[in-house]
Scaffold this active site. Structure first.
Site, PDB file in Angstrom:
ATOM      1  N   THR A  34      30.836  16.990  -3.347  1.00 37.69           N
ATOM      2  CA  THR A  34      31.274  16.327  -4.577  1.00 37.69           C
ATOM      3  C   THR A  34      31.414  14.824  -4.393  1.00 37.69           C
ATOM      4  O   THR A  34      31.222  14.055  -5.335  1.00 37.69           O
ATOM      5  CB  THR A  34      32.619  16.931  -5.035  1.00 37.69           C
ATOM      6  N   TYR A  48      29.825  19.061 -12.880  1.00 40.40           N
ATOM      7  CA  TYR A  48      28.957  18.009 -12.330  1.00 40.40           C
ATOM      8  C   TYR A  48      28.027  18.666 -11.325  1.00 40.40           C
ATOM      9  O   TYR A  48      28.170  19.852 -11.003  1.00 40.40           O
ATOM     10  CB  TYR A  48      29.790  16.920 -11.626  1.00 40.40           C
ATOM     11  N   SER A  81      28.494  22.182   0.069  1.00 43.14           N
ATOM     12  CA  SER A  81      28.888  22.744   1.371  1.00 43.14           C
ATOM     13  C   SER A  81      28.961  24.264   1.385  1.00 43.14           C
ATOM     14  O   SER A  81      28.913  24.883   2.451  1.00 43.14           O
ATOM     15  CB  SER A  81      30.191  22.120   1.851  1.00 43.14           C
ATOM     16  N   THR A 114      33.959  19.783  -0.092  1.00 46.41           N
ATOM     17  CA  THR A 114      35.284  20.244   0.327  1.00 46.41           C
ATOM     18  C   THR A 114      35.346  21.759   0.557  1.00 46.41           C
ATOM     19  O   THR A 114      36.239  22.242   1.236  1.00 46.41           O
ATOM     20  CB  THR A 114      36.352  19.857  -0.725  1.00 46.41           C
ATOM     21  N   ASP A 115      34.367  22.503  -0.012  1.00 48.70           N
ATOM     22  CA  ASP A 115      34.458  23.969   0.071  1.00 48.70           C
ATOM     23  C   ASP A 115      34.500  24.484   1.513  1.00 48.70           C
ATOM     24  O   ASP A 115      35.286  25.372   1.839  1.00 48.70           O
ATOM     25  CB  ASP A 115      33.277  24.626  -0.662  1.00 48.70           C
ATOM     26  N   LYS A 187      41.594  24.400   2.573  1.00 48.65           N
ATOM     27  CA  LYS A 187      41.586  24.051   1.143  1.00 48.65           C
ATOM     28  C   LYS A 187      42.472  25.043   0.411  1.00 48.65           C
ATOM     29  O   LYS A 187      42.232  26.252   0.456  1.00 48.65           O
ATOM     30  CB  LYS A 187      40.150  24.091   0.604  1.00 48.65           C
ATOM     31  N   GLU A 309      52.208  46.038  14.041  1.00 44.78           N
ATOM     32  CA  GLU A 309      51.481  46.786  12.995  1.00 44.78           C
ATOM     33  C   GLU A 309      50.381  47.671  13.589  1.00 44.78           C
ATOM     34  O   GLU A 309      50.170  48.774  13.136  1.00 44.78           O
ATOM     35  CB  GLU A 309      50.855  45.854  11.946  1.00 44.78           C
TER      36      GLU A 309
HETATM   37  N1  ASP Z   1      31.139  22.776  -4.070  1.00 43.63           N
HETATM   38  C1  ASP Z   1      31.430  21.450  -3.585  1.00 43.63           C
HETATM   39  C2  ASP Z   1      31.079  21.389  -2.097  1.00 43.63           C
HETATM   40  O1  ASP Z   1      31.798  21.895  -1.284  1.00 43.63           O
HETATM   41  C3  ASP Z   1      32.841  21.131  -3.816  1.00 43.63           C
HETATM   42  C4  ASP Z   1      33.350  19.817  -3.296  1.00 43.63           C
HETATM   43  O2  ASP Z   1      32.720  19.092  -2.564  1.00 43.63           O
HETATM   44  O3  ASP Z   1      34.519  19.523  -3.631  1.00 43.63           O
HETATM   45  O4  ASP Z   1      30.077  20.864  -1.754  1.00 43.63           O
END
Ligand code: ASP
Length: 352
Positions: A34, A48, A81, A114-115, A187, A309
């Site tokens: 992103t 986007y 990602s 971020t994924d 995340k 457990e």
């Molecule tokens: N789907 C995007 C990625 O991980 C989300 C992001 O970058 O926040 O590439």
């Protein structure tokens, strides 16, 4: 003489720190996400296309980074990602490994979606031998959105990667002013800019281009890691997959993975990585067939306690300790490049 020294001291205090000391060299390795995304309008903060904007445009948008360091950019990937596989991960680690070996490179920033940023950060933390800062950064809003978070995140990441205080601290994630350790960052919110957190807290913060530290990582990383990208052959890791735990599960999920040729299964169990009584026969049989069973937890905080457990010693299972399922997958895959011994695997889970 005294007068000359005094005026020299005064002249030095008037100079900015960057004028006194040569700037460090930072390479921004762009991979997409992103932070390189673009939307149709400024109000599209969540709708986007990721991985559109090339690295030179990203850097030109934040010219202030050049005051912090001599910053250059390379385009390693242009990908969202969630589409990263072991192939891209290995390729990226090799590229960064070559960069950190260069004497004139002082730090690396990796712009990333971020994924799966936490996976890439942890992988680099395990396989790149260096004490130079490697800092992953992304954004939750594309650069075209109102209040885009990418520019300041990038500025902070360059500040961190160029800071000598970040040397030897392990691979880092810089998001929303916070500095996180690769091994425990995750995340936790997918719609806000404070998307990342760690169950054990941030290591520190970057404020106005300066890093402030509050804790260290006590686990092995980078230079102290027994894994090394230079020893990984080919472009795939041993196949390890995750099964997510819930009530009302099917043994077939595990058996299908066995059929697919996995070398280990990460059981993302409920609570303490618990295994339903009706699944125990399947998981013990699979382990006897030579597939490692690693008990992790779907609970985001705490850690899986061994022999609680479930009798792990009796079944030959491994616990992921505090590593989340996606990080347990990577550590298990790397471990399997070295050993098939569950006890060795368990040692690694406690040490990394
Ligand atoms: N789907 C995007 C990625 O991980 C989300 C992001 O970058 O926040 O590439």
């Amino acid at each position: 003489m005294k007068k000359t020294l005094t005026s020299l001291a005064m002249a030095l205090t008037l100079l900015s720190p960057t004028a006194l000391f040569a700037k460090n060299n930072v390479v921004v390795v762009a991979t997409g996400g992103t932070i390189a995304g673009a939307g149709a309008s400024s109000t599209n903060s969540a709708t986007y296309t990721a991985a559109k904007v090339p690295v030179n445009v990203l850097l030109d948008a934040v010219p202030q980074v050049q005051q912090l360091a001599n910053v250059s950019g390379v385009q390693a990937l242009q990908i969202a990602s969630e589409s990263i596989t072991d192939k891209e991960l290995i390729q990226l680690a090799r590229q960064i490994n070559e960069l950190v070996k260069k004497p004139d490179v002082n730090g690396i920033v990796v712009t990333h979606g971020t994924d799966t940023m936490e996976e890439t950060a942890f992988f680099l933390n395990l396989v790149v031998h260096t004490d130079k800062p490697i800092v992953l950064v992304g954004s939750m809003r594309p650069g075209t959105a109102l209040s885009a978070d990418g520019p300041l995140n990038l500025y902070n990441a360059v500040a961190l990667a160029s800071s000598d205080s970040a040397k030897g601290k392990g691979t880092l994630v810089m998001m929303n002013d916070d500095i996180f350790a690769a091994r425990d960052v995750t995340k936790t919110i997918n719609i806000h800019t404070n998307a990342f957190s760690s169950p054990w807290g941030a290591l520190g913060s970057v404020v106005e281009g300066k890093a402030y530290w509050f804790r260290d990582v006590s686990k092995l990383h980078n230079n102290s890691s027994e894994f090394n990208i230079e020893n990984i052959k080919g472009d795939a890791l041993p196949l390890v997959q995750i099964v997510y735990g819930s009530d009302n599960m099917l043994a077939q999920s595990y058996l299908a993975l066995q059929q697919a040729g996995v070398k280990a299964i990460i059981h993302a169990g409920t609570g303490n990585g618990s295994v339903a009584n009706y699944l125990v026969p399947t998981l013990t049989k699979i382990q006897q067939d030579g597939i490692q069973i690693v008990r992790s937890s779907r609970v985001p905080q705490g850690f899986v306690l061994r022999n609680a457990e479930q009798p792990d010693d009796k079944y030959g299972w491994v616990v992921a300790h505090d590593l989340n399922p996606q990080k347990a997958r990577l550590l298990t895959a790397l471990a399997l490049t070295k050993t098939k011994d569950a006890k060795e695997l368990q040692r690694m889970f406690y040490e990394y």
